[in-house]
Design an enzyme around this catalytic site. Structure first.
Site, PDB file in Angstrom:
ATOM      1  CE  LYS A   1      -3.768   1.792   2.339  1.00  0.00           C
ATOM      2  NZ  LYS A   1      -4.817   1.742   3.867  1.00  0.00           N
TER       3      LYS A   1
ATOM      4  CB  SER B   1      -8.134   3.363   2.650  1.00  0.00           C
ATOM      5  OG  SER B   1      -7.243   2.875   3.823  1.00  0.00           O
TER       6      SER B   1
ATOM      7  CB  SER C   1      -8.324   0.700   5.699  1.00  0.00           C
ATOM      8  OG  SER C   1      -8.952   2.086   5.832  1.00  0.00           O
TER       9      SER C   1
END
Lengths: 492, 488
Positions: free
Chosen positions: B79, B154, B178
């Site tokens: 990420k 997210s 997330s």
């Protein structure tokens, strides 16, 4: 009566001080970067103190134990648990946009220290000043506003200092005059140096002070509205700034006005304070507990261990000097002014065997030489062995006390072998009986009048005659030998 | 079109048998990432040359029989909020334009030390603030199961990349769901470990007391393998736990007999929850019962306060965490500012997106003098109560089972105008972050052709248990073997 004295007759002055003192650690409070000055800007930085995305603080345990030491030396209670908090504000030299400090749960609370009373005749008169709290926090970096280096319209930031550990020491509003504020600062600095918690060097910014000042009528119970004086960076400025602020507030109050809560800066050129910002415009720091750090837990055993390692504090040492060495409170106070001077005194006394002559020489001649150089005893070349060697030569009549005193500045500056210096300077005392007898005979012949007055009972003429002999021998004559010869001749 | 990559276990076997090489696997992953980028925007940047080099080194280690771990030579994605030395870290934000990280996050360092080959970064909601990956500064990620829908967020890029078969495993971060919610939306496994299990050092902070690095994979076994590598105490993170890391793979015995699974009544409600989702989750409960697990109803009575508590704490911490993006030291700096104040305000106005600004403003507000007690302090008190709910519940069960999200993937743009509705996507996931406990989302079927996830929540440091139950469930079901039609 000065304007200030006149104001203080009418109003009671209430002062509280907030001192920031840099802790003596090798590394910063939350990262491993070295605490060092004078290196190129931003040399001692890393992801943590640059506040790179994702970097996290890790507490320097050494800083905590120094903080505990300071708390114990000022009779504060160490909290079993203290919590770091974020103080949020924007400034270019504050990399994270917040300062990690302590707020609701500081390291320690509720202590005191005793300051000498400036106006009291008695040397041992003291006043106890409360300490509200001592907490740990990190320093910010340094903004450099130099148009020439930043292309004409900018500023530069040096983050070598960002994250350096500080203690904030907050006093109770117990101080009643600029002099007391100065005495408090000197005492606090002395303690922090003694316990080796901080170098507390004001010039280097290791010891900074903000002052809260208010006035009230004598006997009033409520405190007046206070103003805060920021960043007073020398003892002289602290006292001058507070005095100026007292006069300013008195003028406002005398004119029927009200003091506005404000932060002020002291302008040393004009000698006046000026408002930096009013309370209404003050920052809201949005303190909240620092989620990146766990609470600081200090168990009673750790506190006990640190207390056991505390060195003798200035007050304790002063009393011991009075007790053990038979010194006056005043002399003991001077000798314990710094730990290095006290250590020098004790080492010299141990080597010499008698305390009082050492005290006299240190307080009169050595301190004078140090003051001339604006140096501490451990910053100069003089060592206890040298002082003792000099005193022994005086005792043996090999150097006159006068010559010895003249050698002190040289020995302070360069140290070295006393015997060699005495020879080099040609100040070895003259005790050769033949030379001295000749000199005495000449003096008596040249001063028949003085001799006559001595014989008619004016004892003080003996000193005059002594002085003449010393002059004739360029001060090198051994006073004891001269006195003996003179006594023999005059008595005969 | 480059083929879907196998699972980590499959790739490991193929590498060990000499049927393929790390170089080939990494080339395949890079090829697939490139080919699928236009359709799904799962990745934000690939490091093809360096990844190829690292794959070659992995192959040399394999030949020399000096493999570092099961991860050696396996491609994976990070990420874009995990610092990786020499690579940009953007957090999908303009404010980090030009920032190249000079250091490795601890999780990344451990992946590298284990021989894992990072092929690039994945898309995300800006600074991990969002539940749809629509808040990226440039383009949203799309769900491989239906490109008109969001992948969740997210960590939507990581979830989509694993679902699309670009990589077998990826790292994400989970502050309020997330990792788990996008895993649910994309039909993959996503685990958020116990707070402190994985170091946060180098994970760009959103909400420090809630953030935790998590893992995406298609199987619980693969999640166990990657979690093993990144877990453990880190002296650089004061909040990391100094507890031994158990052998997660060894815990995967396929047995759930005798376990008691708690079903919180507050999570099995008709209102606000997609009935098809509830049905799939109930089916999963039956499957676990058939496998020998017992179930019981439990109560987490403070659940109604969880979302409000979560957003108060998360926004407060975010407002402070994001203060460092000031244009002074790195990243974006506005031009044409005439003084310090305007430099700050222009830089931050230009650099941050709308959702980030909203949270900074709200977070600043709740910490302000006069509001702190009413909001932040109260939220911390509610957090303590929520934590107590779980402690009480675990006295009568071993773990808790809930839907991961109240819905399946929603359409792009559907929630953008309604932040409150968007925040409610996290209703089942935020409590685990507030309580600091581990949670895992496992695919448990489909509703209207879109994946549904079930969430298992364990007690602190209960990762082994969660992985064991998730693995046992996957041994009895084949949901995780289904592939999205758009990326098959």
């Amino acid at each position: 009566m000065s304007a200030l004295q006149e104001v203080m007759e009418r109003y009671e002055v209430v002062i509280g001080l907030e001192v920031h003192s840099q802790l003596r650690t090798d590394s910063k409070l939350f990262c491993g970067c070295a605490v060092r000055y004078g290196d190129p800007p931003n040399h001692h930085t890393c992801p943590v103190c640059l506040a790179l995305p994702g970097a996290l603080p890790v507490l320097n345990e050494r800083a905590v134990s120094l903080g505990v030491r300071a708390a114990l030396a000022t009779h504060c209670s160490v909290q079993p648990q203290s919590i770091f908090a974020r103080k949020n504000y924007f400034y270019p030299d504050l990399p994270k946009g917040y300062q990690i400090s302590q707020f609701e749960e500081p390291l320690s609370t509720g202590g005191w220290l005793e300051i000498p009373m400036p106006d009291e005749a008695a040397a041992d008169a003291v006043r106890r000043i409360g300490i509200t709290r001592i907490h740990m926090e990190e320093d910010a970096g340094k903004s450099i506003h130099d148009d020439s280096v930043a292309g004409g319209d900018g500023s530069q930031v040096d983050l070598n200092r960002a994250g350096v550990p500080l203690l904030e020491i907050v006093s109770e509003p117990d101080l009643r005059s600029p002099e007391e504020a100065g005495a408090y600062l000197r005492t606090l600095r002395q303690i922090l140096r003694y316990i080796e918690v901080s170098d507390a060097d004001m010039e280097k910014g290791h010891f900074r002070c903000d002052a809260n000042v208010s006035l009230r009528l004598h006997g009033a119970l409520d405190l007046g509205t206070r103003t805060e004086l920021k960043n007073l960076n020398s003892f002289r400025f602290v006292e001058a700034a507070i005095a100026a602020e007292i006069e300013r507030q008195a003028e406002v109050l005398d004119g029927g006005g009200a003091i506005q809560q404000a932060t002020l800066l002291w302008d040393r050129t004009s000698g006046q304070t000026r408002v930096m910002r009013l309370k209404e415009n003050s920052d809201d720091y949005r303190y909240f507990p620092e989620p990146d750090l766990i609470p600081v837990n200090i168990d009673p055993q750790a506190v006990h261990d640190i207390r056991a390692e505390l060195p003798e504090l200035p007050d304790q040492k002063r009393e011991r000097f009075v007790r053990e060495h038979g010194l006056s409170e005043y002399d003991a106070g001077l000798l314990t002014g710094s730990r290095s001077l006290a250590d020098f005194f004790e080492a010299s006394t141990a080597a010499y065997g008698k305390a009082k002559p050492i005290a006299n020489w240190l307080l009169r001649d050595v301190l004078h030489a140090l003051n001339e150089r604006e140096a501490e005893i451990d910053e100069v070349a003089l060592v206890p062995e040298t002082l003792v060697a000099l005193l022994r030569m005086v005792d043996a009549g090999r150097v006159t006390p006068k010559s010895a005193r003249e050698l002190i500045p040289e020995l302070v500056a360069r140290g070295g072998d006393v015997e060699a210096l005495v020879r080099e300077r040609g100040v070895e005392a003259v005790s050769d009986a033949g030379i001295l007898e000749t000199a005495v005979a000449e003096v008596l012949a040249d001063n028949a009048d003085a001799v006559a007055r001595f014989r008619s009972g004016e004892d003080k003429m003996l000193n005059f005659l002594m002085g003449q002999v010393m002059r004739r021998t360029s001060g090198k004559a051994s006073p004891a030998a001269v006195r003996d010869i003179l006594a023999a001749k005059l008595g005969g | 079109m480059a083929q879907r990559l196998g699972t980590l276990s499959e790739l490991r076997a193929a590498l060990d048998d000499g049927r393929t090489s790390a170089s080939d696997v990494v080339a395949q992953a890079l090829g697939r990432a490139r080919e699928l980028a236009p359709a799904f925007a799962a990745t934000r940047g690939l490091r093809a040359d360096r990844a190829a080099e690292e794959a070659l080194q992995a192959d040399q280690r394999r030949t020399a029989r000096a493999l570092r771990s099961v991860l050696d030579g396996i491609p994976l994605l990070l990420k874009d909020n995990l610092n990786h030395r020499g690579e940009p870290t953007t957090c999908a934000s303009r404010i980090l334009d030009g920032y190249v990280s000079p250091y490795d996050a601890t999780a990344v360092e451990r992946v590298k030390a284990a021989g894992g080959v990072v092929i690039g970064r994945t898309n995300m909601d800006e600074f991990a603030m969002g539940s749809s990956t629509e808040n990226a500064c440039d383009q949203p990620t799309r769900n491989p199961w239906d490109p008109t829908r969001v992948p969740g967020g997210s960590s939507g890029g990581s979830a989509a990349a694993v679902a699309a078969g670009i990589v077998p495993v990826a790292l994400g971060s989970d502050t309020g769901g997330s990792v788990r919610q996008p895993a649910s939306f994309c039909g993959v496994v996503g685990i958020k470990p116990t707070y402190g299990r994985v170091s946060r050092y180098g994970l760009v902070a959103f909400a420090s007391s809630l953030d935790q690095v998590g893992v995406f994979s298609r199987t619980a076994a693969d999640a166990a393998a990657l979690l093993q590598v990144i877990s453990g105490h880190d002296p650089l993170d004061s909040t990391s736990l100094d507890e031994p890391v158990p052998d997660y793979a060894a815990a995967l015995d396929g047995d759930v007999a005798g376990l008691t699974i708690g079903l919180p009544r507050e999570y099995f409600v008709e209102q606000g929850v997609d009935p098809d989702v509830l049905e799939r989750v109930r089916d999963a409960v039956k499957e676990l019962e058939r496998a020998g697990a017992k179930t019981c109803e439990v109560s987490l009575p403070h659940t109604p306060y969880a979302v409000a508590t979560y957003y108060l704490i998360a926004m407060a911490e975010a407002s402070s965490n994001l203060a460092r993006y000031d244009g002074v030291r790195y990243g974006h700096r506005a031009t044409g500012a005439h003084d310090l104040q305007s430099m700050y305000s222009r830089t931050r106005s230009e650099g941050f997106g709308a959702e980030v600004k909203r949270r900074i403003l709200l977070g600043t507000y709740v910490l302000s003098a006069g509001y702190y007690d009413a909001y932040y302090r109260k939220a911390q008190q509610a957090r303590t109560l929520l934590r107590g709910d779980f402690e009480a519940a675990y006295r009568s069960c071993d773990l808790i089972l809930t839907p991961t999200a109240p819905e399946v993937a929603f359409a792009l743009g559907e929630r953008s105008a309604d932040p409150l509705q968007m925040y409610l996507s996290d209703i089942f996931t935020v409590s685990a972050n507030l309580a600091g406990i581990p949670g895992i989302s496992v695919p448990c079927g489909f509703a209207r052709d879109l994946p549904v996830g079930l969430q298992l929540l364990g007690p602190a440091l209960g990762e082994s248990l969660l992985l064991r139950v998730a693995d046992a469930y996957q041994r009895r079901t084949d949901w995780h073997t289904k592939t999205p039609p758009e990326a098959s």
